[in-house]
Design a protein around this motif. Structure first.
Motif, PDB file in Angstrom:
ATOM      1  N   ASP A  57     -77.081 -17.103  87.553  1.00 20.87           N
ATOM      2  CA  ASP A  57     -78.265 -17.491  86.789  1.00 20.87           C
ATOM      3  C   ASP A  57     -79.001 -16.206  86.434  1.00 20.87           C
ATOM      4  OD1 ASP A  57     -81.014 -18.254  86.268  1.00 20.87           O
ATOM      5  OD2 ASP A  57     -80.568 -20.174  87.207  1.00 20.87           O
ATOM      6  N   VAL A  58     -79.147 -15.931  85.145  1.00 20.67           N
ATOM      7  CA  VAL A  58     -79.832 -14.713  84.700  1.00 20.67           C
ATOM      8  C   VAL A  58     -81.089 -15.125  83.936  1.00 20.67           C
ATOM      9  CG1 VAL A  58     -79.670 -12.640  83.288  1.00 20.67           C
ATOM     10  CG2 VAL A  58     -77.673 -13.426  84.573  1.00 20.67           C
ATOM     11  N   ASP A  59     -82.224 -14.870  84.540  1.00 17.57           N
ATOM     12  CA  ASP A  59     -83.515 -15.211  83.924  1.00 17.57           C
ATOM     13  C   ASP A  59     -83.564 -16.665  83.469  1.00 17.57           C
ATOM     14  OD1 ASP A  59     -84.456 -12.594  84.312  1.00 17.57           O
ATOM     15  OD2 ASP A  59     -83.565 -11.935  82.417  1.00 17.57           O
ATOM     16  N   GLY A  60     -83.042 -17.560  84.312  1.00 19.87           N
ATOM     17  CA  GLY A  60     -83.072 -18.990  84.015  1.00 19.87           C
ATOM     18  C   GLY A  60     -81.943 -19.488  83.138  1.00 19.87           C
ATOM     19  N   ALA A  61     -81.084 -18.585  82.649  1.00 23.35           N
ATOM     20  CA  ALA A  61     -79.949 -18.990  81.810  1.00 23.35           C
ATOM     21  C   ALA A  61     -78.677 -19.025  82.649  1.00 23.35           C
ATOM     22  CB  ALA A  61     -79.773 -18.008  80.659  1.00 23.35           C
ATOM     23  N   LEU A  62     -77.839 -20.024  82.403  1.00 22.24           N
ATOM     24  CA  LEU A  62     -76.552 -20.113  83.084  1.00 22.24           C
ATOM     25  C   LEU A  62     -75.626 -19.074  82.463  1.00 22.24           C
ATOM     26  CD1 LEU A  62     -76.179 -23.997  83.198  1.00 22.24           C
ATOM     27  CD2 LEU A  62     -76.969 -22.473  85.017  1.00 22.24           C
ATOM     28  N   ALA A  63     -75.330 -18.022  83.242  1.00 19.23           N
ATOM     29  CA  ALA A  63     -74.582 -16.886  82.712  1.00 19.23           C
ATOM     30  C   ALA A  63     -73.104 -16.922  83.066  1.00 19.23           C
ATOM     31  CB  ALA A  63     -75.193 -15.585  83.213  1.00 19.23           C
ATOM     32  N   GLY A  64     -72.741 -17.668  84.104  1.00 21.61           N
ATOM     33  CA  GLY A  64     -71.337 -17.719  84.494  1.00 21.61           C
ATOM     34  C   GLY A  64     -71.130 -18.573  85.715  1.00 21.61           C
ATOM     35  N   LEU A  65     -69.857 -18.802  86.011  1.00 23.29           N
ATOM     36  CA  LEU A  65     -69.503 -19.586  87.186  1.00 23.29           C
ATOM     37  C   LEU A  65     -68.242 -19.038  87.806  1.00 23.29           C
ATOM     38  CD1 LEU A  65     -67.232 -22.317  86.434  1.00 23.29           C
ATOM     39  CD2 LEU A  65     -68.944 -22.177  84.652  1.00 23.29           C
ATOM     40  N   GLY A  66     -68.119 -19.245  89.102  1.00 19.15           N
ATOM     41  CA  GLY A  66     -66.945 -18.799  89.836  1.00 19.15           C
ATOM     42  C   GLY A  66     -66.627 -19.779  90.939  1.00 19.15           C
ATOM     43  N   ALA A  67     -65.340 -19.838  91.313  1.00 17.48           N
ATOM     44  CA  ALA A  67     -64.944 -20.796  92.340  1.00 17.48           C
ATOM     45  C   ALA A  67     -63.669 -20.359  93.043  1.00 17.48           C
ATOM     46  CB  ALA A  67     -64.737 -22.179  91.720  1.00 17.48           C
ATOM     47  N   SER A  68     -63.549 -20.868  94.244  1.00 10.74           N
ATOM     48  CA  SER A  68     -62.314 -20.824  95.010  1.00 10.74           C
ATOM     49  C   SER A  68     -61.930 -22.286  95.201  1.00 10.74           C
ATOM     50  CB  SER A  68     -62.540 -20.132  96.351  1.00 10.74           C
ATOM     51  OG  SER A  68     -61.377 -20.233  97.138  1.00 10.74           O
ATOM     52  N   GLU A  69     -61.191 -22.792  94.242  1.00 14.94           N
ATOM     53  CA  GLU A  69     -60.923 -24.224  94.131  1.00 14.94           C
ATOM     54  C   GLU A  69     -60.340 -24.840  95.401  1.00 14.94           C
ATOM     55  OE1 GLU A  69     -58.657 -27.103  90.909  1.00 14.94           O
ATOM     56  OE2 GLU A  69     -58.860 -24.967  90.503  1.00 14.94           O
ATOM     57  N   SER A  70     -59.496 -24.097  96.103  1.00 18.28           N
ATOM     58  CA  SER A  70     -58.841 -24.648  97.292  1.00 18.28           C
ATOM     59  C   SER A  70     -59.580 -24.319  98.579  1.00 18.28           C
ATOM     60  CB  SER A  70     -57.399 -24.134  97.376  1.00 18.28           C
ATOM     61  OG  SER A  70     -56.673 -24.548  96.236  1.00 18.28           O
ATOM     62  N   GLY A  71     -60.700 -23.606  98.469  1.00 19.65           N
ATOM     63  CA  GLY A  71     -61.460 -23.262  99.662  1.00 19.65           C
ATOM     64  C   GLY A  71     -60.774 -22.213 100.524  1.00 19.65           C
ATOM     65  N   ASP A  72     -59.840 -21.482  99.935  1.00 14.19           N
ATOM     66  CA  ASP A  72     -59.145 -20.433 100.668  1.00 14.19           C
ATOM     67  C   ASP A  72     -59.675 -19.069 100.229  1.00 14.19           C
ATOM     68  OD1 ASP A  72     -58.064 -20.275  98.124  1.00 14.19           O
ATOM     69  OD2 ASP A  72     -56.051 -20.883  98.714  1.00 14.19           O
ATOM     70  N   ASN A  73     -58.814 -18.083 100.109  1.00 13.13           N
ATOM     71  CA  ASN A  73     -59.245 -16.740  99.707  1.00 13.13           C
ATOM     72  C   ASN A  73     -58.791 -16.393  98.289  1.00 13.13           C
ATOM     73  OD1 ASN A  73     -56.508 -16.642 100.480  1.00 13.13           O
ATOM     74  ND2 ASN A  73     -56.643 -14.455 100.872  1.00 13.13           N
ATOM     75  N   HIS A  74     -58.496 -17.415  97.486  1.00 21.25           N
ATOM     76  CA  HIS A  74     -58.052 -17.192  96.109  1.00 21.25           C
ATOM     77  C   HIS A  74     -59.174 -17.567  95.140  1.00 21.25           C
ATOM     78  CE1 HIS A  74     -55.340 -16.713  92.756  1.00 21.25           C
ATOM     79  NE2 HIS A  74     -55.778 -17.864  92.268  1.00 21.25           N
ATOM     80  N   ILE A  75     -59.543 -16.616  94.291  1.00 16.50           N
ATOM     81  CA  ILE A  75     -60.534 -16.881  93.253  1.00 16.50           C
ATOM     82  C   ILE A  75     -59.810 -17.633  92.146  1.00 16.50           C
ATOM     83  CG2 ILE A  75     -62.103 -15.867  91.556  1.00 16.50           C
ATOM     84  CD1 ILE A  75     -62.374 -13.461  93.504  1.00 16.50           C
ATOM     85  N   SER A  76     -60.123 -18.901  92.002  1.00 19.38           N
ATOM     86  CA  SER A  76     -59.438 -19.729  91.005  1.00 19.38           C
ATOM     87  C   SER A  76     -60.106 -19.650  89.645  1.00 19.38           C
ATOM     88  CB  SER A  76     -59.387 -21.189  91.466  1.00 19.38           C
ATOM     89  OG  SER A  76     -60.690 -21.715  91.628  1.00 19.38           O
ATOM     90  N   ASP A  77     -61.406 -19.361  89.632  1.00 23.50           N
ATOM     91  CA  ASP A  77     -62.154 -19.410  88.375  1.00 23.50           C
ATOM     92  C   ASP A  77     -63.252 -18.367  88.332  1.00 23.50           C
ATOM     93  OD1 ASP A  77     -61.485 -22.153  86.818  1.00 23.50           O
ATOM     94  OD2 ASP A  77     -61.252 -22.420  88.979  1.00 23.50           O
ATOM     95  N   LYS A  87     -72.360  -7.319  81.504  1.00 20.02           N
ATOM     96  CA  LYS A  87     -73.661  -7.097  82.147  1.00 20.02           C
ATOM     97  C   LYS A  87     -73.592  -7.231  83.671  1.00 20.02           C
ATOM     98  CE  LYS A  87     -76.036  -8.837  78.062  1.00 20.02           C
ATOM     99  NZ  LYS A  87     -76.881  -9.894  77.506  1.00 20.02           N
ATOM    100  N   GLY A  88     -72.380  -7.273  84.221  1.00 18.93           N
ATOM    101  CA  GLY A  88     -72.226  -7.339  85.669  1.00 18.93           C
ATOM    102  C   GLY A  88     -72.143  -8.742  86.236  1.00 18.93           C
ATOM    103  N   VAL A  89     -72.158  -9.762  85.395  1.00 17.52           N
ATOM    104  CA  VAL A  89     -72.126 -11.144  85.884  1.00 17.52           C
ATOM    105  C   VAL A  89     -70.795 -11.446  86.574  1.00 17.52           C
ATOM    106  CG1 VAL A  89     -72.176 -13.583  85.183  1.00 17.52           C
ATOM    107  CG2 VAL A  89     -73.816 -11.955  84.200  1.00 17.52           C
TER     108      VAL A  89
END
Length: 157
Positions: A57-77, A87-89
């Protein structure tokens, strides 16, 4: 960084789709684009993952999303709104996910990307990820075969 809220899932799906259009759309057929545009697979993904999705969340705007879909150590998204790229998001989302992985006791983080998504691949390499596999893989969501790269990074305590 914070968990996603149920009332913002539609807006986050729009962020994901906008990011997908920029990074992935040029790599797939018009048929795949049409199906993704029609079905927006981010909606069921976000509904299923709920608060497991991290939001930048950057100044109230949705700037990005991230997830580990399986709850493990793999960044799925990792999906960053085009107007917030560079900008470092993405880096902040990845750092927050790595922190979660360390807290779960993992010694390494992994991520996969289309080899042709040069911007994302460059970011992951810049953040210390190293290529551990490269090959052709079928993406079940896109129903397309792409050259993919898998990367890993040791996590320091």
């Amino acid at each position: 960084m914070r968990p996603a809220k149920s009332e913002e899932l539609h807006a986050l799906a729009c962020v994901g789709l906008a990011s997908w259009r920029k990074g992935i759309q040029p790599l797939v057929t018009a048929e795949v684009v049409s199906r993704v545009e029609k079905d927006n697979p981010f909606i069921p993904f976000l509904e299923e993952q709920g608060e497991n999705v991290l939001v930048a969340d950057v100044d109230g705007a949705l700037a990005g999303l991230g997830a580990s879909e399986s709850g493990d150590n793999h960044i799925s998204d990792i999906w960053v709104a085009p107007e917030h790229e560079g900008k470092g998001v993405g880096s902040a989302l990845i750092a927050a996910l790595e922190k979660q992985f360390r807290a779960r006791g993992f010694a390494e983080s992994t991520i996969s990307v289309s080899a042709d998504n040069k911007r994302a691949l460059g970011l992951y390499l810049h953040l210390g990820y190293q290529e551990i596999w490269r090959g052709i893989d079928h993406d079940p969501i896109l129903d397309a075969t792409l050259e993919k790269v898998s990367l890993a990074k040791p996590l320091r305590p």
